[in-house]
Design an enzyme around this catalytic site. Structure first.
Site, PDB file in Angstrom:
ATOM      1  N   HIS A 139      -4.236 -17.270  -5.059  1.00 46.56           N
ATOM      2  CA  HIS A 139      -5.394 -16.496  -4.230  1.00 46.56           C
ATOM      3  C   HIS A 139      -6.397 -17.247  -3.851  1.00 46.56           C
ATOM      4  CE1 HIS A 139      -6.765 -16.242  -8.085  1.00 46.56           C
ATOM      5  NE2 HIS A 139      -7.836 -15.659  -7.801  1.00 46.56           N
ATOM      6  N   ASP A 176      -4.093   4.025   2.805  1.00 43.26           N
ATOM      7  CA  ASP A 176      -5.375   3.670   2.899  1.00 43.26           C
ATOM      8  C   ASP A 176      -5.718   2.176   3.469  1.00 43.26           C
ATOM      9  OD1 ASP A 176      -4.981   2.231   0.682  1.00 43.26           O
ATOM     10  OD2 ASP A 176      -6.696   3.375  -0.583  1.00 43.26           O
ATOM     11  N   GLU A 181      -7.571 -20.778 -16.326  1.00 44.06           N
ATOM     12  CA  GLU A 181      -7.808 -21.295 -15.174  1.00 44.06           C
ATOM     13  C   GLU A 181      -9.150 -22.470 -15.737  1.00 44.06           C
ATOM     14  OE1 GLU A 181      -9.588 -20.405 -10.816  1.00 44.06           O
ATOM     15  OE2 GLU A 181     -10.559 -19.774 -12.496  1.00 44.06           O
ATOM     16  N   ASP A 236       0.822  -1.203  -0.070  1.00 46.55           N
ATOM     17  CA  ASP A 236       0.018  -0.057   0.016  1.00 46.55           C
ATOM     18  C   ASP A 236       0.841   1.257  -0.093  1.00 46.55           C
ATOM     19  OD1 ASP A 236      -1.823   1.962   0.498  1.00 46.55           O
ATOM     20  OD2 ASP A 236      -2.103   1.687   2.584  1.00 46.55           O
ATOM     21  N   ASP A 283      -1.866  -1.169  -3.838  1.00 43.09           N
ATOM     22  CA  ASP A 283      -2.293  -0.687  -5.017  1.00 43.09           C
ATOM     23  C   ASP A 283      -1.094  -0.665  -6.059  1.00 43.09           C
ATOM     24  OD1 ASP A 283      -0.079   1.496  -4.006  1.00 43.09           O
ATOM     25  OD2 ASP A 283      -1.649   2.091  -2.590  1.00 43.09           O
ATOM     26  N   ASN A 312      -0.366   4.522  -0.138  1.00 49.22           N
ATOM     27  CA  ASN A 312      -1.044   5.939   0.160  1.00 49.22           C
ATOM     28  C   ASN A 312      -1.462   5.705   1.599  1.00 49.22           C
ATOM     29  OD1 ASN A 312      -3.026   4.412  -0.532  1.00 49.22           O
ATOM     30  ND2 ASN A 312      -3.998   5.836  -1.834  1.00 49.22           N
TER      31      ASN A 312
HETATM   32  C1  GLC Z   1     -11.760 -17.896 -10.376  1.00 48.21           C
HETATM   33  C2  GLC Z   1     -10.795 -16.578  -9.391  1.00 48.21           C
HETATM   34  C3  GLC Z   1     -11.401 -16.437  -8.137  1.00 48.21           C
HETATM   35  C4  GLC Z   1     -12.816 -16.166  -8.200  1.00 48.21           C
HETATM   36  C5  GLC Z   1     -13.396 -16.683  -9.409  1.00 48.21           C
HETATM   37  C6  GLC Z   1     -14.725 -15.864 -10.137  1.00 48.21           C
HETATM   38  O1  GLC Z   1     -11.627 -19.071  -9.586  1.00 48.21           O
HETATM   39  O2  GLC Z   1      -9.348 -17.374  -9.035  1.00 48.21           O
HETATM   40  O3  GLC Z   1     -10.751 -15.670  -7.345  1.00 48.21           O
HETATM   41  O4  GLC Z   1     -13.609 -16.034  -7.268  1.00 48.21           O
HETATM   42  O5  GLC Z   1     -12.979 -17.141 -10.398  1.00 48.21           O
HETATM   43  O6  GLC Z   1     -14.309 -15.052 -10.617  1.00 48.21           O
HETATM   44 CA    CA Z   2      -3.666   2.104  -1.141  1.00 51.33          CA
END
Ligand code: GLC
Ligand code: CA
Length: 557
Positions: free
Chosen positions: A332, A28, A258, A24, A32, A26
């Site tokens: 993620h 908040d 994916e 980050d 970013d 700034n």
């Molecule tokens: C994919 C992304 C995931 C998201 C989902 C809907 O699986 O990696 O983070 O929630 O698609 O877009």
């Molecule tokens: Ca920020």
């Protein structure tokens, strides 16, 4: 393997940034673009070739940017288009490339197309999304969404339902409409013309919906599965070949879908003939370990060596020579890899993180490193529901716990084990307040172990997980056998050791990995002669592997 096509994206190592949690600039509390730009040297020094940045587009953030309201604008919290251009310039100036996230199975319900579409049956944009009449006073079919509840949402004004395979704020785009495809392709070309170097394609395997029949219902499940109608259809392959002609072939890109699915499917998506994508992500070694009950990933299910090895070996051997592969453990959507597959106790965290890294980086396929993985970052282990931000967690709580179907304590334990927020806590830069991620209040709490696990400390410690990753990446750049060598499984029944070889011409690489916290016997370790490329232990024991020991030996002839 010798006459296989040699291209830059096979030789690259990709680093995934989850911008909200990276840095980050700034105060908040939200990461970013300027934060990313500040840390480009850190990534360059690690040896990274390509940065994949999770969505940075305008979004109301119901699913942290995976719900896009304007594909050609930057999310306000992340900065401006000028910030983006500066970041891209900084990446290119360092000889790295940038891959963007293409989230086009669905948009946000605040996207201009959906705002119009929702206005009524006669609106010219109606057909940009998937609208249907209900049946018997309920939704058009029994499909459940990936994030709990029905996959259909009723629109009171028109009385029709729209499809959303994810949250109701993520309506599915209707790819059957040529105008939608042209709109998406046009947007992709716009970013490519700006200089981006590739695409990670979100749930790309679901874009081609072939019918709207009820799906099978797993025992105890509340909804039917949309998979037979929406996953890996012929129609999806057709759209991807169209995208290849209309967009991808015009640029020099890295494309990764994916997609998951099977080895046979991957051979179509990522075929050596280049007709669709360059590579896809497999899920068999993570989501595929779930026990298949109605609760899906919410369980105590671990990641036993025999299942993980079977999944990797199937993909490694199944794809070689036919399609390119990806190799990864974390992202993620997954918990932290050292917590899930390794051992994050004080004693074994670093050594097991290095063992897992060795396993992935010596395999065949393009390796993906998820931010903080190179430090051995661990799960967050939240203890209260209100510490979680993820819509998936809160929807699951609502569907299973509030309804009385599941005990809240069990669910909290499963969240701590596998929820996505475990990987989304702020990047741990240093031992200062909030791990140096922000001077404000972070949007998601920092994991408590940051005084010990942080980038500053590890960059200064030649023995750290960070430096081990650096070395692995350097080796890949140095030895063609790591990129192009044939993958040969070894000791396939061993209950404790994962072993494999890589072979290119007269060069052989042997990889030995102890998956346990005990010293185990491994006669192979004794027989081997050659040059040791890397190991997470300074000394070895004859015929044995120490807890989580990893050894990579190069021999010739
Ligand atoms: C994919 C992304 C995931 C998201 C989902 C809907 O699986 O990696 O983070 O929630 O698609 O877009
Ligand atoms: Ca920020």
């Amino acid at each position: 393997m010798n006459n296989e096509k040699r291209v830059w994206w096979k030789e690259a190592v990709v680093y995934q940034i989850y911008p909200r949690s990276f840095a980050d600039s700034n105060g908040d509390g939200i990461g970013d673009l300027n934060g990313i730009t500040t840390h480009l040297d850190y990534l360059k020094n690690l040896g990274i070739d390509v940065i994949w940045v999770s969505p940075v587009y305008a979004s109301p953030n119901h699913d942290n940017g995976y719900d896009i309201s304007d594909y050609r604008a930057i999310m306000k919290e992340f900065g401006t288009m000028e910030d983006f251009d500066r970041m891209l310039e900084g990446i290119h100036a360092r000889g790295m490339k940038l891959v963007m996230d293409l989230v086009a199975n669905h948009s946000s319900d605040e996207h201009a197309w959906f705002v119009e579409s929702r206005k009524g049956k006669d609106n010219p944009y109606r057909d940009y999304y998937i609208w249907q009449d209900g049946k018997n006073g309920g939704p058009p079919n029994n499909w459940g969404s990936c994030f709990s509840g029905s996959a259909w949402e009723k629109d009171e004004a028109s009385g029709q339902y729209y499809l959303h395979l994810f949250t109701k704020e993520q309506p599915d785009l209707n790819w059957a409409n040529p105008k939608v495809r042209e709109g998406v392709f046009d947007m992709m070309r716009w970013w490519c013309d700006k200089g981006v170097d590739g695409w990670r394609m979100d749930v790309i395997s679901m874009i081609g919906k072939e019918n709207f029949e009820d799906g099978p219902v797993a025992p105890g499940a509340l909804y039917g599965s949309f998979e037979p109608s929406c996953q890996h259809t012929e129609t999806t392959h057709r759209y991807l070949r169209e995208m290849r002609r209309e967009v991808l072939d015009k640029y020099n890109l890295l494309t990764v879908g994916e997609a998951g699915g099977t080895v046979e499917g991957a051979i179509r998506y990522a075929n050596e003939d280049g007709s669709e994508l360059d590579m896809i992500f497999s899920f068999e070694h993570n989501d595929g370990l779930n026990d298949g009950t109605e609760l899906g990933k919410w369980s105590d299910h671990g990641a036993p060596l025999k299942d993980v090895r079977a999944a990797f070996n199937r993909w490694q051997t199944g794809l070689q020579g036919r399609a390119w592969n990806t190799v990864y453990l974390g992202n993620h959507d997954q918990p932290r890899q050292v917590s899930r597959y390794g051992n994050d106790s004080e004693l074994f965290r670093a050594v097991s993180a290095k063992m897992l890294a060795t396993m992935i980086h010596m395999m065949r396929g393009t390796p993906y490193v998820y931010q903080g993985e190179e430090l051995g970052m661990t799960n967050a282990y939240f203890t209260r529901l209100d510490q979680y931000e993820d819509v998936e967690v809160h929807n699951a709580w609502h569907q299973w716990v509030e309804s009385g179907l599941v005990d809240g304590q069990d669910m909290m334990r499963w969240f701590a084990r596998i929820a996505r927020d475990n990987a989304r806590t702020p990047m741990q830069w240093n031992a200062e307040k909030h791990a140096g991620f922000t001077t404000g209040t972070p949007w998601l709490p920092v994991t408590g172990n940051y005084p010990i696990i942080n980038a500053e400390r590890e960059v200064n410690d030649p023995d750290s997980v960070y430096h081990y990753y650096r070395k692995l990446i350097e080796l890949r750049h140095q030895y063609p056998v790591i990129v192009y060598g044939e993958f040969v499984p070894m000791l396939e029944e061993d209950p404790e050791v994962y072993a494999y070889a890589r072979v290119l011409d007269d060069v052989r690489l042997t990889v030995l990995l102890n998956w346990t916290e005990r010293t185990v016997s491994c006669p192979l370790a004794e027989e081997l002669s050659g040059h040791e490329l890397i190991s997470n232990y300074p000394t070895h024991q004859a015929g044995k592997l120490q807890p989580y020991e990893a050894r990579v030996i190069l021999s010739k002839g």
